[in-house]
Design a protein around this motif. Structure first.
Motif, PDB file in Angstrom:
ATOM      1  N   ARG A  11       9.413  -6.756 -16.533  1.00  0.00           N
ATOM      2  CA  ARG A  11       9.551  -5.540 -17.327  1.00  0.00           C
ATOM      3  C   ARG A  11      10.067  -4.387 -16.482  1.00  0.00           C
ATOM      4  O   ARG A  11       9.632  -4.210 -15.335  1.00  0.00           O
ATOM      5  CB  ARG A  11       8.189  -5.184 -17.920  1.00  0.00           C
ATOM      6  N   VAL A  12      11.000  -3.595 -17.019  1.00  0.00           N
ATOM      7  CA  VAL A  12      11.571  -2.468 -16.283  1.00  0.00           C
ATOM      8  C   VAL A  12      11.287  -1.163 -17.029  1.00  0.00           C
ATOM      9  O   VAL A  12      11.222  -1.122 -18.254  1.00  0.00           O
ATOM     10  CB  VAL A  12      13.090  -2.627 -16.079  1.00  0.00           C
ATOM     11  N   ARG A  13      11.099  -0.083 -16.255  1.00  0.00           N
ATOM     12  CA  ARG A  13      10.853   1.237 -16.845  1.00  0.00           C
ATOM     13  C   ARG A  13      12.127   1.855 -17.407  1.00  0.00           C
ATOM     14  O   ARG A  13      12.141   2.430 -18.482  1.00  0.00           O
ATOM     15  CB  ARG A  13      10.292   2.194 -15.790  1.00  0.00           C
ATOM     16  N   ASP A  14      13.195   1.775 -16.632  1.00  0.00           N
ATOM     17  CA  ASP A  14      14.453   2.454 -16.958  1.00  0.00           C
ATOM     18  C   ASP A  14      15.569   1.425 -16.828  1.00  0.00           C
ATOM     19  O   ASP A  14      15.981   1.079 -15.718  1.00  0.00           O
ATOM     20  CB  ASP A  14      14.658   3.624 -15.995  1.00  0.00           C
ATOM     21  N   SER A  18      17.930   0.294 -13.513  1.00  0.00           N
ATOM     22  CA  SER A  18      17.917  -1.060 -12.976  1.00  0.00           C
ATOM     23  C   SER A  18      19.319  -1.661 -12.957  1.00  0.00           C
ATOM     24  O   SER A  18      19.719  -2.306 -11.976  1.00  0.00           O
ATOM     25  CB  SER A  18      16.979  -1.943 -13.799  1.00  0.00           C
ATOM     26  N   HIS A  56      13.186  -4.456 -21.274  1.00  0.00           N
ATOM     27  CA  HIS A  56      12.903  -3.032 -21.444  1.00  0.00           C
ATOM     28  C   HIS A  56      12.351  -2.777 -22.847  1.00  0.00           C
ATOM     29  O   HIS A  56      13.036  -2.997 -23.846  1.00  0.00           O
ATOM     30  CB  HIS A  56      14.160  -2.187 -21.246  1.00  0.00           C
ATOM     31  N   PRO A  60       7.043   3.302 -25.075  1.00  0.00           N
ATOM     32  CA  PRO A  60       6.352   3.446 -23.784  1.00  0.00           C
ATOM     33  C   PRO A  60       4.916   2.937 -23.866  1.00  0.00           C
ATOM     34  O   PRO A  60       4.275   3.016 -24.908  1.00  0.00           O
ATOM     35  CB  PRO A  60       6.403   4.959 -23.521  1.00  0.00           C
ATOM     36  N   GLU A  62       1.477   3.192 -21.414  1.00  0.00           N
ATOM     37  CA  GLU A  62       0.869   3.701 -20.184  1.00  0.00           C
ATOM     38  C   GLU A  62       0.149   2.609 -19.402  1.00  0.00           C
ATOM     39  O   GLU A  62      -0.063   2.732 -18.193  1.00  0.00           O
ATOM     40  CB  GLU A  62      -0.129   4.823 -20.528  1.00  0.00           C
ATOM     41  N   THR A  65       2.447  -2.970 -16.791  1.00  0.00           N
ATOM     42  CA  THR A  65       2.790  -3.213 -15.396  1.00  0.00           C
ATOM     43  C   THR A  65       4.272  -3.545 -15.329  1.00  0.00           C
ATOM     44  O   THR A  65       4.770  -4.362 -16.098  1.00  0.00           O
ATOM     45  CB  THR A  65       1.973  -4.388 -14.831  1.00  0.00           C
ATOM     46  N   TYR A  66       4.968  -2.880 -14.409  1.00  0.00           N
ATOM     47  CA  TYR A  66       6.411  -3.044 -14.316  1.00  0.00           C
ATOM     48  C   TYR A  66       6.781  -3.837 -13.068  1.00  0.00           C
ATOM     49  O   TYR A  66       6.068  -3.836 -12.068  1.00  0.00           O
ATOM     50  CB  TYR A  66       7.096  -1.679 -14.300  1.00  0.00           C
ATOM     51  N   ASP A 205      11.838  -0.385  -9.872  1.00  0.00           N
ATOM     52  CA  ASP A 205      10.469  -0.742 -10.202  1.00  0.00           C
ATOM     53  C   ASP A 205       9.686  -1.257  -8.999  1.00  0.00           C
ATOM     54  O   ASP A 205       8.573  -1.762  -9.140  1.00  0.00           O
ATOM     55  CB  ASP A 205      10.450  -1.784 -11.333  1.00  0.00           C
TER      56      ASP A 205
END
Length: 212
Positions: A11-14, A18, A56, A60, A62, A65-66, A205
């Motif tokens: 999993r990626v945040r942005d 990436s 992705h 969102p 919180e 885990t990324y 990440d």
């Protein structure tokens, strides 16, 4: 039969960040899909021969885990291979089911050291001929945690059918896993051949990328 180490993913945040990072290493996007049910963008990029799956989530979370968190293997008999591994005592994470993408079926289990392993059965092939135009000339291995080295070697070598090409490295298809007894995360780093060389770098990440 399990016949290919297909990808490493997580999993990626942005997603854009990436893609920019891996694109700077010469990676190319070879598959892109939006899974409307889970509202997840799935992108496969290829570094040399190796596929990296970036997931992705639009919503969102919180608690998420990324980072890279699993290795995926292709099989031509998902139910049979999964049942065989379950009978050997490995931990079930998700029994065989239709993939969220609609592309075939998948299942998850845990290797002896807690590494998430995905088994895939599908007809789609995302891999393209080796990409050698960027900084990465070869995808050497995925470094995985193996504090119990003997159990990991038995799992990957005997039960997944990977070829042992070094004391700690097993290959199936174009790519390999390297067993790391001292790793602090289940997917420790990506081992790449090419330039730049020197100390490992990390993607957005925190996934380490080590050149040799």
């Amino acid at each position: 039969m399990i016949y290919e180490l297909n990808h490493v993913g997580g999993r990626v945040r942005d997603l854009d960040a990436s893609l920019e990072f891996y694109g700077g290493l010469g990676a190319e996007v070879v598959d892109r899909l939006f899974m409307s049910g889970s509202r997840v963008n799935r992108v496969h990029i290829q570094l040399a021969t190796g596929l990296v799956e970036l997931l992705h989530h639009e919503e969102p979370d919180e608690q998420a885990t990324y980072g890279l968190n699993h290795v995926g293997f292709m099989t031509d008999d998902l139910d049979g291979d999964y049942a065989r591994l379950m009978a050997l005592g490995y931990d079930e994470l998700s029994s065989p089911r239709v993939a969220g993408s609609g592309q075939g079926r998948l299942a998850f289990l845990s290797d002896p050291n807690g590494v998430r392993v995905e088994l895939l059965q599908r007809s789609e092939e995302f891999r393209v001929p080796p990409i050698t135009s960027g900084a990465v000339q070869a995808f050497s291995y995925v470094g995985v945690a193996a504090p119990d080295l003997d159990a990991a070697a038995e799992f990957y070598g005997t039960h997944l059918g990977m070829e042992q090409v070094a004391d700690d490295t097993f290959r199936l298809g174009a790519d390999a896993v390297k067993l790391l007894p001292s790793a602090t995360t289940t997917i420790d780093h990506l081992g790449l051949a090419g330039t730049p060389s020197g100390n490992p770098v990390a993607d957005p990440d925190g996934n380490r990328v080590a050149f040799a």
